[in-house]
Design a protein around this motif. Sequence first.
Motif, short mmCIF file in Angstrom:
data_model
loop_
_atom_site.label_atom_id
_atom_site.label_comp_id
_atom_site.label_asym_id
_atom_site.label_seq_id
_atom_site.Cartn_x
_atom_site.Cartn_y
_atom_site.Cartn_z
N ALA A 294 17.81 34.07 41.55
CA ALA A 294 18.27 32.88 42.20
C ALA A 294 17.46 31.50 41.39
CB ALA A 294 18.06 32.93 43.61
N ASN A 295 16.25 32.03 41.17
CA ASN A 295 15.53 30.90 40.81
C ASN A 295 15.97 30.34 39.26
OD1 ASN A 295 13.20 28.75 40.56
ND2 ASN A 295 12.02 30.20 39.19
N ILE A 296 16.30 31.63 38.56
CA ILE A 296 16.77 31.25 37.27
C ILE A 296 17.92 30.73 37.43
CG2 ILE A 296 17.57 32.51 35.11
CD1 ILE A 296 15.36 34.56 35.48
N VAL A 297 18.93 31.15 38.05
CA VAL A 297 20.22 30.45 38.29
C VAL A 297 20.05 28.79 38.57
CG1 VAL A 297 22.21 30.20 39.71
CG2 VAL A 297 21.50 32.47 38.80
N SER A 298 19.17 28.62 39.59
CA SER A 298 18.75 27.16 40.13
C SER A 298 18.29 26.23 39.01
CB SER A 298 18.18 27.17 41.32
OG SER A 298 16.86 27.57 41.02
N ARG A 299 17.52 27.03 37.97
CA ARG A 299 16.57 26.15 36.92
C ARG A 299 17.35 26.11 35.58
NH1 ARG A 299 11.14 26.68 37.88
NH2 ARG A 299 11.05 25.35 36.09
N GLY A 300 17.96 27.18 35.39
CA GLY A 300 18.81 27.40 33.96
C GLY A 300 17.80 27.93 33.09
#
Length: 314
Positions: A294-300
């Motif tokens: 989820a962090n990777i998705v929100s941060r890119g």
Amino acid sequence: MNNGEGGDERELTFDTIPRRTVLKATGGGVGLSLGTGSVAAASGERTVEQVGIKNYVDPVFGFAAMGPNPCASGDDSCLERFPEQIRPSALIGMHIGIPGLLFGVAESGVPSDQTTATINAAVADGSLSGDQLPGGAVTVGGDRVPIRAIAGALVDTVGFHFDPAGLLVSPGDLVLFNAASPDHGVAAFHEQHGRQNRVPDGVGPLSSPLVPVGGFWIAHFETEGVYDLYCPPHGVFGMVVRVVVWDGDVPDLSVENTGRPPEEENALPSILAGLDPNVPSSAEALESEALDPANIVSRGEVGWHEVVEEHRAG
Ligand SMILES: [Cu+2]
């Protein structure tokens, strides 16, 4: 030696990509020569678009080449210089974040277990608490080096790593793995590598060659999901990366315990004369909040330094 810092100004076209033979099912498995921007087949000329990207970037073995490598300098704008048909959407570097001084110490040896233990204690939280250090110096490669300098180098160590360590791409995207330093490769956590399956169902055992400095490897991420990858020589030192392929909801990390899990221990002290950098193991990196899908998705994308800082803060 090309240290990966200088870039490569030569134009990258299908003429300058090393020629190779691509086996294709049509035409009864005739060899197709890639090298001129079109593909000569027994049935006549075909364009790259007609042949399709899958014939250039194998679903398991990707696409590997030596230079010219527009991304040898690690600059993202270099991606625009790849031929459109194999243009990656993102770049992941493969790095050695270990100061040369520590390799020198490893070759020379630190003088006593007590000194090693003292240095390790002084840098255990990832910062340097100098009052714990002895004030002397040790001989490294013929030079006298202050103990404090060795401790400082240890604090600066982030180990073998991919950067970014977390990356979001879209289904169908290509990702370039760039060899900024030697002796790296890329493989999926997959049962056919004797590992836990940590890639989406149906995805094969992604596998690069050992990528020489100046070379590159391109992987094709078609299936939505979470891909955990490791560097075969350096997985035991925590060198892992997570690619999230997203087209809607945040995909689940699916893990099947079919083989060896990510390493719980970081083996760096074993090659640094007992000196113990405070860097995460493969398991710790992949369990970090920084690399949560989820962090990777929100941060890119998520930098490796964030994974290290979270580990040290914890
Ligand atoms: Cu590596």
